[in-house]
Design a protein around this motif. Structure first.
Motif, PDB file in Angstrom:
ATOM      1  N   ASP A 195      -5.399  -1.811   2.157  1.00 35.97           N
ATOM      2  CA  ASP A 195      -4.429  -0.981   2.878  1.00 35.97           C
ATOM      3  C   ASP A 195      -4.866   0.486   2.810  1.00 35.97           C
ATOM      4  N   HIS A 196      -5.830   0.846   3.653  1.00 36.93           N
ATOM      5  CA  HIS A 196      -6.386   2.195   3.617  1.00 36.93           C
ATOM      6  C   HIS A 196      -5.415   3.244   4.156  1.00 36.93           C
ATOM      7  N   SER A 197      -4.489   2.831   4.993  1.00 35.38           N
ATOM      8  CA  SER A 197      -3.459   3.753   5.468  1.00 35.38           C
ATOM      9  C   SER A 197      -2.573   4.186   4.305  1.00 35.38           C
ATOM     10  N   LYS A 198      -2.186   3.241   3.488  1.00 36.56           N
ATOM     11  CA  LYS A 198      -1.361   3.553   2.318  1.00 36.56           C
ATOM     12  C   LYS A 198      -2.142   4.412   1.325  1.00 36.56           C
ATOM     13  N   ALA A 199      -3.429   4.121   1.154  1.00 37.54           N
ATOM     14  CA  ALA A 199      -4.266   4.921   0.255  1.00 37.54           C
ATOM     15  C   ALA A 199      -4.325   6.369   0.735  1.00 37.54           C
ATOM     16  N   THR A 200      -4.416   6.561   2.044  1.00 34.57           N
ATOM     17  CA  THR A 200      -4.423   7.910   2.605  1.00 34.57           C
ATOM     18  C   THR A 200      -3.090   8.603   2.342  1.00 34.57           C
ATOM     19  N   ASP A 201      -1.994   7.882   2.510  1.00 32.77           N
ATOM     20  CA  ASP A 201      -0.671   8.451   2.233  1.00 32.77           C
ATOM     21  C   ASP A 201      -0.557   8.885   0.775  1.00 32.77           C
ATOM     22  N   VAL A 202      -1.086   8.068  -0.134  1.00 34.08           N
ATOM     23  CA  VAL A 202      -1.047   8.409  -1.556  1.00 34.08           C
ATOM     24  C   VAL A 202      -1.914   9.643  -1.826  1.00 34.08           C
ATOM     25  N   ASN A 203      -3.064   9.745  -1.159  1.00 33.66           N
ATOM     26  CA  ASN A 203      -3.907  10.935  -1.319  1.00 33.66           C
ATOM     27  C   ASN A 203      -3.165  12.194  -0.881  1.00 33.66           C
ATOM     28  N   VAL A 204      -2.406  12.099   0.199  1.00 29.95           N
ATOM     29  CA  VAL A 204      -1.613  13.240   0.673  1.00 29.95           C
ATOM     30  C   VAL A 204      -0.572  13.611  -0.385  1.00 29.95           C
ATOM     31  N   ALA A 205       0.091  12.610  -0.946  1.00 34.89           N
ATOM     32  CA  ALA A 205       1.096  12.867  -1.986  1.00 34.89           C
ATOM     33  C   ALA A 205       0.453  13.462  -3.241  1.00 34.89           C
ATOM     34  N   LEU A 206      -0.723  12.967  -3.609  1.00 36.19           N
ATOM     35  CA  LEU A 206      -1.408  13.491  -4.791  1.00 36.19           C
ATOM     36  C   LEU A 206      -1.854  14.932  -4.561  1.00 36.19           C
ATOM     37  N   ARG A 207      -2.365  15.240  -3.381  1.00 38.30           N
ATOM     38  CA  ARG A 207      -2.757  16.625  -3.084  1.00 38.30           C
ATOM     39  C   ARG A 207      -1.548  17.561  -3.156  1.00 38.30           C
ATOM     40  N   ALA A 208      -0.417  17.119  -2.625  1.00 36.06           N
ATOM     41  CA  ALA A 208       0.802  17.929  -2.678  1.00 36.06           C
ATOM     42  C   ALA A 208       1.246  18.131  -4.124  1.00 36.06           C
ATOM     43  N   HIS A 209       1.207  17.078  -4.912  1.00 35.10           N
ATOM     44  CA  HIS A 209       1.586  17.164  -6.330  1.00 35.10           C
ATOM     45  C   HIS A 209       0.656  18.133  -7.065  1.00 35.10           C
ATOM     46  N   LEU A 210      -0.644  18.005  -6.828  1.00 35.85           N
ATOM     47  CA  LEU A 210      -1.604  18.890  -7.493  1.00 35.85           C
ATOM     48  C   LEU A 210      -1.338  20.348  -7.140  1.00 35.85           C
ATOM     49  N   LEU A 250       0.117   7.947  -9.214  1.00 35.39           N
ATOM     50  CA  LEU A 250      -0.417   8.042  -7.857  1.00 35.39           C
ATOM     51  C   LEU A 250      -1.835   7.479  -7.779  1.00 35.39           C
ATOM     52  N   ALA A 251      -2.644   7.733  -8.792  1.00 31.15           N
ATOM     53  CA  ALA A 251      -4.013   7.202  -8.806  1.00 31.15           C
ATOM     54  C   ALA A 251      -4.006   5.678  -8.850  1.00 31.15           C
ATOM     55  N   VAL A 252      -3.092   5.106  -9.611  1.00 32.69           N
ATOM     56  CA  VAL A 252      -2.983   3.638  -9.689  1.00 32.69           C
ATOM     57  C   VAL A 252      -2.522   3.081  -8.349  1.00 32.69           C
ATOM     58  N   ARG A 253      -1.548   3.731  -7.717  1.00 33.88           N
ATOM     59  CA  ARG A 253      -1.080   3.282  -6.398  1.00 33.88           C
ATOM     60  C   ARG A 253      -2.214   3.335  -5.373  1.00 33.88           C
ATOM     61  N   ARG A 254      -3.033   4.376  -5.436  1.00 34.72           N
ATOM     62  CA  ARG A 254      -4.166   4.503  -4.515  1.00 34.72           C
ATOM     63  C   ARG A 254      -5.175   3.384  -4.755  1.00 34.72           C
ATOM     64  N   THR A 255      -5.499   3.128  -6.015  1.00 30.39           N
ATOM     65  CA  THR A 255      -6.451   2.062  -6.349  1.00 30.39           C
ATOM     66  C   THR A 255      -5.939   0.711  -5.874  1.00 30.39           C
ATOM     67  N   ASN A 256      -4.662   0.448  -6.083  1.00 27.47           N
ATOM     68  CA  ASN A 256      -4.074  -0.815  -5.631  1.00 27.47           C
ATOM     69  C   ASN A 256      -4.116  -0.935  -4.109  1.00 27.47           C
ATOM     70  N   ALA A 257      -3.833   0.142  -3.413  1.00 21.12           N
ATOM     71  CA  ALA A 257      -3.854   0.117  -1.947  1.00 21.12           C
ATOM     72  C   ALA A 257      -5.260  -0.163  -1.432  1.00 21.12           C
ATOM     73  N   VAL A 258      -6.254   0.500  -1.999  1.00 23.02           N
ATOM     74  CA  VAL A 258      -7.640   0.287  -1.567  1.00 23.02           C
ATOM     75  C   VAL A 258      -8.082  -1.134  -1.871  1.00 23.02           C
TER      76      VAL A 258
END
Length: 68
Positions: free
Chosen positions: A45-60, A33-41
Motif C-alpha cells: 500500500d504505497h499510497s498509505k506509505a506516502t500518507d504516513v511520510n507526510v504525517a511524519l514530515r509534519a510531526h518532525l 509512524l515509522a512502523v506504520r510506514r513499514t507495514n504499508a510498504v
C-alpha cells in the motif's frame, strides 16, 4: 473547421521520489509512524506509505523543529 490537438506536445519529466523522512531516536510518535510506514510498504500500500511520510514530515517539523 479547426480542431484542437488531444495529445501533449512533448514528454513529461517527473522528479525522483524524495528521500523518506527519518524518525527521531527515542520519540514514540516517530517510531509509531515509522512502523506504520513499514507495514504499508510491506503490504504493497504505497499510497498509505506516502500518507504516513507526510504525517511524519509534519510531526518532525512541528515537534522536533526539522525541515523534513
Amino acid at each position: 473547421m479547426r480542431t484542437s490537438a488531444s495529445t501533449q506536445s512533448g514528454p513529461v519529466y517527473l522528479p525522483l521520489p524524495s528521500v523518506q523522512p527519518e524518525p527521531v531516536s527515542g520519540c514514540r510518535h516517530c517510531l509509531e509512524l515509522a512502523v506504520r510506514r513499514t507495514n504499508a510498504v510491506s503490504s504493497g500500500d504505497h499510497s498509505k506509505a506516502t500518507d504516513v511520510n507526510v504525517a511524519l514530515r509534519a510531526h518532525l517539523r512541528e515537534v522536533h523543529g526539522g525541515e523534513e
